[in-house]
Design an enzyme around this catalytic site. Structure first.
Site, short mmCIF file in Angstrom:
data_model
loop_
_atom_site.label_atom_id
_atom_site.label_comp_id
_atom_site.label_asym_id
_atom_site.label_seq_id
_atom_site.Cartn_x
_atom_site.Cartn_y
_atom_site.Cartn_z
CG HIS A 104 34.31 29.64 44.38
ND1 HIS A 104 34.10 29.94 43.05
CD2 HIS A 104 34.47 30.82 45.02
CE1 HIS A 104 34.14 31.26 42.90
NE2 HIS A 104 34.36 31.80 44.08
CG HIS A 142 44.32 35.39 38.85
ND1 HIS A 142 43.74 35.44 40.10
CD2 HIS A 142 43.76 36.40 38.15
CE1 HIS A 142 42.87 36.43 40.15
NE2 HIS A 142 42.87 37.04 38.98
CG ASP A 194 38.30 43.29 47.14
OD1 ASP A 194 37.70 44.04 47.92
OD2 ASP A 194 38.36 42.05 47.28
#
EC number: 1.5.1.38
Length: 547
Positions: free
Chosen positions: A17, A104, A500
């Protein structure tokens, strides 16, 4: 670290980002012509928001060239590519800044750097892979021009939906082109009717069950495997399918990159159902490197498998890798698993460099290879003779209409307007001194099977390098789960954002690029020690025999 390589170094930078991501290639040869359109096409195959199967993050991933070139020719100085981040929505992550997302790297990132990842996955995001695609797509053009080396990756399975066993074996012997992977992996989805249409025009219901054959299905197509089983259709099925699928009208075009139409339809059906449920799924991708020079790879800790494993396992979500027979080889006897040696006899007229494997050369003695280099075997998912001929597919996936789906060579190179062979006069790589044949009295040995996956003792054999990568399910799911925040307090989390459901359709160009980077570095390391005389390859021998 963010750098891979010994002599050919690739460094990536940037966050998911941030303003941009990019890469630097250091140690690349001068005077190598590079077609930036080919790099962009590989980026397009990887980028998000391709279809309903992928993330809706709308990143065009336009390549920006900052340094290292005089027009389209390398200078030998560091090459720098930049890709802007244009679709960043940080507010999607504000609600769980104090909650490490399961699966994650939020928790481990915090423990290592003492910094909470406020938006996206920063350096650990799959967004980083766009940079290595740019680097690898540049390097592979050199590999193909100088060594006729080609690399293709495709989806082998998603969940428990996988390629038929015989089809998988055929692909590993005769790799499909990237054009074919994208053509056969494309599926039309009619959302209103809830139907799918495969490459051959066969129609399936929402569960991937066969309904009827399409008008454009070639003679011999059957619902059993979704592919032609006999005959040589006079019409060009690849060109016809491209025309049909490129203008879906009210339909949506889905891309699986699974080169078996029936399996591709089932994958589409499965992923769409999981996406609707807010869940995710993983799978397996197969990669094949063809015409890799014999003898590259460094003992002991930098074997070819070790280096490929290192870079492939650095791709987010990749949890395992196997070569050749892989774990299945543990169930075989040594008498079955050993790859026996034979000699390579290249016919004066016969299969072209692409689509021609070492075992094909040996089998040609027994008349098992057809004149076009194809192999008629029951259950194959395409007519190899037709699919590997030039001019059969304008370009669905990457390389221009040389029909191979691989970087162009010689006068076909799109950057070569004069029609002459590319400039190979670079003093650091003198092709005129390269010995393409073994010393007098010695034979280039090949293995009649390929359980080793093209590598023995960490060194390439000249056979196809074959490996499969295991991909875990995407961690960001829209199903609420109970977990803990950074303070040890129980809480519930439902991840929002642009993610996704399955990354397999976007993965092949990433693995292809990563493989190119490793092979490029290994070649330069070998050349630095022994020169080009120690780099025989099947492709070069094929050329020298015909010439």
């Amino acid at each position: 670290m963010s750098t891979y390589g010994t002599l050919l170094k690739v460094t990536s930078f940037g966050e998911s980002h941030g303003k941009a991501i990019g890469c630097v290639i250091d140690g690349f040869l001068p005077n190598v012509e590079i077609n930036f359109d080919l790099i962009q096409r590989q980026l397009n195959r990887r980028r998000p928001n391709q279809s309903k199967l992928t993330s809706n993050r709308n990143e065009p991933d336009k390549l920006i060239v900052l340094s290292g070139f005089d027009e389209n020719k390398t200078l030998g100085t560091p090459i720098t590519f930049l890709i802007n981040n244009e679709d960043v929505i940080k507010k999607n992550y504000s609600s769980f800044i104090d909650i490490p997302r399961p699966g994650h790297g939020d928790y481990t990132y915090f423990k290592k750097y003492n910094v909470k990842n406020k938006s996206g996955s920063s350096r650990f995001s799959g967004r980083e892979t766009a940079t290595r695609v740019a680097a690898g797509a540049c390097i592979e053009q050199w590999l193909h021009t100088f060594y006729n080396c080609t690399i293709v990756c495709y989806v082998h399975s998603v969940g428990n939906i996988k390629l038929p066993e015989q089809v998988s074996k055929d692909f590993e012997r005769n790799p499909p082109s990237r054009d074919l992977v994208d053509a056969h992996g494309a599926v039309k989805y009619h959302q209103g009717r809830g139907t799918f249409t495969d490459f051959f025009g066969n129609v399936y219901n929402a569960n991937g069950e066969f309904l009827r054959g399409g008008e454009a299905a070639p003679e011999g197509a059957t619902p059993a495997d979704g592919t032609p089983t006999d005959g040589n259709p006079t019409d060009d099925p690849l060109a016809n399918a491209r025309e049909r699928l490129s203008d879906p009208g009210e339909c949506t075009l889905l891309q699986t990159r699974c080169p078996h139409p029936l399996t591709a339809v089932k994958i589409c059906s499965y992923i769409l159902k999981l996406k609707k449920a807010g869940d995710s799924i993983g799978g397996v991708a197969t990669c094949i490197a063809h015409n890799v020079p014999v003898g590259i790879g460094e003992p002991i800790f930098e074997k070819m498998e070790a280096e490929l494993g290192k870079i492939i396992l650095s791709i987010p979500a990749v949890k395992g890798i196997e070569f050749g027979s892989g774990f299945d080889g543990t169930y075989m006897l040594g008498s079955d698993h050993n790859d026996l040696f034979g000699t390579l006899d290249v016919p004066e007229e016969g299969p072209c460099q692409r689509g021609w494997t070492l075992t094909d050369a040996l089998d040609s003695k027994r008349g098992e290879v057809t004149p076009g280099g194809s192999r008629a075997q029951e259950g194959t998912s395409f007519e190899k003779d037709a699919c590997h001929r030039s001019g059969h597919l304008s370009n669905l996936s990457g390389y221009p209409s040389n029909g191979s789906g691989n970087p162009p060579n010689g006068s076909d190179h799109p950057s070569n307007r004069s029609g002459n062979p590319p400039n190979r006069s670079d003093p650091r790589v003198d092709e005129s001194t390269r010995e393409t044949s073994p010393p007098s009295g010695e034979k280039l040995l090949v293995t009649t099977s390929n359980n080793c996956g093209g590598i023995l003792a960490g060194i390439t054999t000249g056979n196809n390098i074959v490996f499969r990568s295991a991909i875990k399910p995407v961690s960001s799911i829209q199903i609420e789960k109970e977990t803990c925040n950074f303070f040890g307090e129980k809480c519930k989390l439902k991840v929002t954002g642009m993610h996704d459901c399955c990354i397999l359709p976007r993965l092949p160009p990433i693995i292809e690029a990563s493989t190119s980077i490793v092979i490029g570095d290994m070649i330069l390391r070998q050349v630095a020690k022994y020169g080009h005389s120690k780099l025989p390859s099947v492709g070069s021998l094929s050329r020298s025999t015909r010439e």
